[in-house]
Design a protein around this motif. Structure first.
Motif, PDB file in Angstrom:
ATOM      1  N   ILE A 214      15.363   0.195  14.626  1.00 12.35           N
ATOM      2  CA  ILE A 214      15.107  -0.076  13.232  1.00 12.35           C
ATOM      3  C   ILE A 214      15.091  -1.208  12.145  1.00 12.35           C
ATOM      4  CG2 ILE A 214      16.110   2.074  11.575  1.00 12.35           C
ATOM      5  CD1 ILE A 214      14.003   3.513  10.589  1.00 12.35           C
ATOM      6  N   ALA A 215      14.307  -1.437  11.293  1.00 13.86           N
ATOM      7  CA  ALA A 215      14.060  -2.685  10.436  1.00 13.86           C
ATOM      8  C   ALA A 215      14.122  -2.635   9.509  1.00 13.86           C
ATOM      9  CB  ALA A 215      14.439  -4.285  10.710  1.00 13.86           C
ATOM     10  N   PRO A 216      13.484  -3.317   7.825  1.00 13.52           N
ATOM     11  CA  PRO A 216      12.397  -3.017   6.944  1.00 13.52           C
ATOM     12  C   PRO A 216      11.027  -3.880   7.308  1.00 13.52           C
ATOM     13  CG  PRO A 216      14.740  -3.166   6.443  1.00 13.52           C
ATOM     14  CD  PRO A 216      14.895  -3.819   7.418  1.00 13.52           C
ATOM     15  N   ARG A 217      11.179  -4.425   7.908  1.00 12.17           N
ATOM     16  CA  ARG A 217       9.945  -5.503   8.611  1.00 12.17           C
ATOM     17  C   ARG A 217      10.368  -5.725  10.281  1.00 12.17           C
ATOM     18  NH1 ARG A 217       6.014  -6.179   4.318  1.00 12.17           N
ATOM     19  NH2 ARG A 217       7.137  -6.686   2.812  1.00 12.17           N
TER      20      ARG A 217
ATOM     21  N   PHE B  67      21.267   0.578   5.467  1.00  7.96           N
ATOM     22  CA  PHE B  67      21.120  -0.237   6.354  1.00  7.96           C
ATOM     23  C   PHE B  67      22.499  -0.694   6.236  1.00  7.96           C
ATOM     24  CE2 PHE B  67      16.841  -0.205   6.562  1.00  7.96           C
ATOM     25  CZ  PHE B  67      16.636  -0.039   7.818  1.00  7.96           C
ATOM     26  N   SER B  68      23.537  -0.806   5.632  1.00  6.89           N
ATOM     27  CA  SER B  68      25.255  -1.238   4.927  1.00  6.89           C
ATOM     28  C   SER B  68      24.788  -2.645   5.205  1.00  6.89           C
ATOM     29  CB  SER B  68      25.647  -0.601   6.262  1.00  6.89           C
ATOM     30  OG  SER B  68      26.243   0.782   5.891  1.00  6.89           O
ATOM     31  N   GLY B  69      23.997  -3.112   4.616  1.00 10.56           N
ATOM     32  CA  GLY B  69      24.214  -4.492   4.787  1.00 10.56           C
ATOM     33  C   GLY B  69      23.534  -5.452   6.055  1.00 10.56           C
TER      34      GLY B  69
ATOM     35  N   ALA C 150       0.562  -1.349  -0.096  1.00 11.26           N
ATOM     36  CA  ALA C 150       0.086   0.044  -0.109  1.00 11.26           C
ATOM     37  C   ALA C 150       0.775   1.516   0.439  1.00 11.26           C
ATOM     38  CB  ALA C 150      -1.343   0.120   1.176  1.00 11.26           C
ATOM     39  N   VAL C 151       2.084   1.002   0.098  1.00 12.10           N
ATOM     40  CA  VAL C 151       3.191   2.510  -0.233  1.00 12.10           C
ATOM     41  C   VAL C 151       2.914   3.255  -1.071  1.00 12.10           C
ATOM     42  CG1 VAL C 151       5.070   3.025   0.676  1.00 12.10           C
ATOM     43  CG2 VAL C 151       3.938   1.509   2.635  1.00 12.10           C
ATOM     44  N   PRO C 152       2.912   4.196  -1.245  1.00 14.55           N
ATOM     45  CA  PRO C 152       2.776   4.762  -2.887  1.00 14.55           C
ATOM     46  C   PRO C 152       3.862   4.428  -3.301  1.00 14.55           C
ATOM     47  CG  PRO C 152       1.772   6.166  -1.389  1.00 14.55           C
ATOM     48  CD  PRO C 152       2.092   5.228  -0.413  1.00 14.55           C
ATOM     49  N   GLU C 153       3.977   4.565  -4.277  1.00 16.44           N
ATOM     50  CA  GLU C 153       6.093   4.719  -5.334  1.00 16.44           C
ATOM     51  C   GLU C 153       6.667   6.173  -4.942  1.00 16.44           C
ATOM     52  OE1 GLU C 153       7.397   4.887  -9.266  1.00 16.44           O
ATOM     53  OE2 GLU C 153       5.589   3.802  -9.450  1.00 16.44           O
ATOM     54  N   GLY C 154       7.514   6.159  -4.427  1.00 15.39           N
ATOM     55  CA  GLY C 154       8.453   6.841  -4.336  1.00 15.39           C
ATOM     56  C   GLY C 154       8.708   7.501  -2.853  1.00 15.39           C
ATOM     57  N   LEU C 155       8.295   6.349  -1.986  1.00 13.84           N
ATOM     58  CA  LEU C 155       8.758   6.269  -0.457  1.00 13.84           C
ATOM     59  C   LEU C 155       8.900   5.086  -0.004  1.00 13.84           C
ATOM     60  CD1 LEU C 155       5.014   8.466   1.159  1.00 13.84           C
ATOM     61  CD2 LEU C 155       7.212   8.995   0.395  1.00 13.84           C
ATOM     62  N   TYR C 156       9.136   5.005   1.257  1.00 13.80           N
ATOM     63  CA  TYR C 156      10.533   3.497   1.829  1.00 13.80           C
ATOM     64  C   TYR C 156       9.870   3.719   3.118  1.00 13.80           C
ATOM     65  CZ  TYR C 156      13.568   5.192  -1.996  1.00 13.80           C
ATOM     66  OH  TYR C 156      13.728   5.270  -3.039  1.00 13.80           O
ATOM     67  N   ALA C 157       9.085   2.056   3.417  1.00 18.51           N
ATOM     68  CA  ALA C 157       8.952   2.365   4.703  1.00 18.51           C
ATOM     69  C   ALA C 157       9.062   1.655   5.440  1.00 18.51           C
ATOM     70  CB  ALA C 157       7.176   0.894   4.173  1.00 18.51           C
ATOM     71  N   TYR C 158       9.454   1.448   6.850  1.00 15.34           N
ATOM     72  CA  TYR C 158      10.005   0.724   7.948  1.00 15.34           C
ATOM     73  C   TYR C 158       9.871   0.441   9.445  1.00 15.34           C
ATOM     74  CZ  TYR C 158      14.189   2.533   4.789  1.00 15.34           C
ATOM     75  OH  TYR C 158      14.250   2.746   3.026  1.00 15.34           O
TER      76      TYR C 158
END
Length: 119
Positions: free
Chosen positions: A53-56, A73-75, A31-39
């Motif tokens: 904080i993490a991607p999920r 996140f440098s890997g 549902a996150v609009p294109e151009g935004l990043y969710a964490y």
């Protein structure tokens, strides 16, 4: 898919030097609009503080953060948060579409303005 967050006022925050929006809820990634990043933020059961904080985050989800720029996140699979790196709640709200329309410079200026009750 729940897209109601698009019509809600979300809290303005700064996290890891990124202007961002915060929701207590879990925002579906599709549902996150294109151009935004969710964490996601992981919240401690003991203290209620945000620990990382993490991607999920599956367990102890403390909220979702939306940014206009990706967080590096440098890997690593997460970034631990300290007193100095915890999200800074700025005291204002904004809707997702307004956040998307604002330039990064406009958003950064907002985070640099003195907030009521701040030191």
């Amino acid at each position: 898919m729940d897209m109601s967050f698009l019509d809600e006022d979300m809290e303005m925050i700064e996290v890891l030097d990124h202007p961002a929006l915060f929701s207590n809820g879990r925002i579906p990634r599709k549902a996150v609009p294109e151009g935004l990043y969710a964490y996601d933020l992981y919240e401690s059961c003991d203290t209620g503080d945000f620990c990382y904080i993490a991607p999920r985050v599956i367990v102890n989800h403390g909220g979702t953060v939306l940014t206009k720029e990706p967080i590096d996140f440098s890997g690593a699979d997460r970034i631990d948060l300290t007193e100095d790196t915890s999200p800074n709640f700025l005291g204002g709200t904004m809707r997702v579409h307004d956040f998307m329309a604002a330039s990064l410079d406009e958003l950064r200026q907002y985070s640099e303005e003195p907030q009521l009750g701040g030191m």
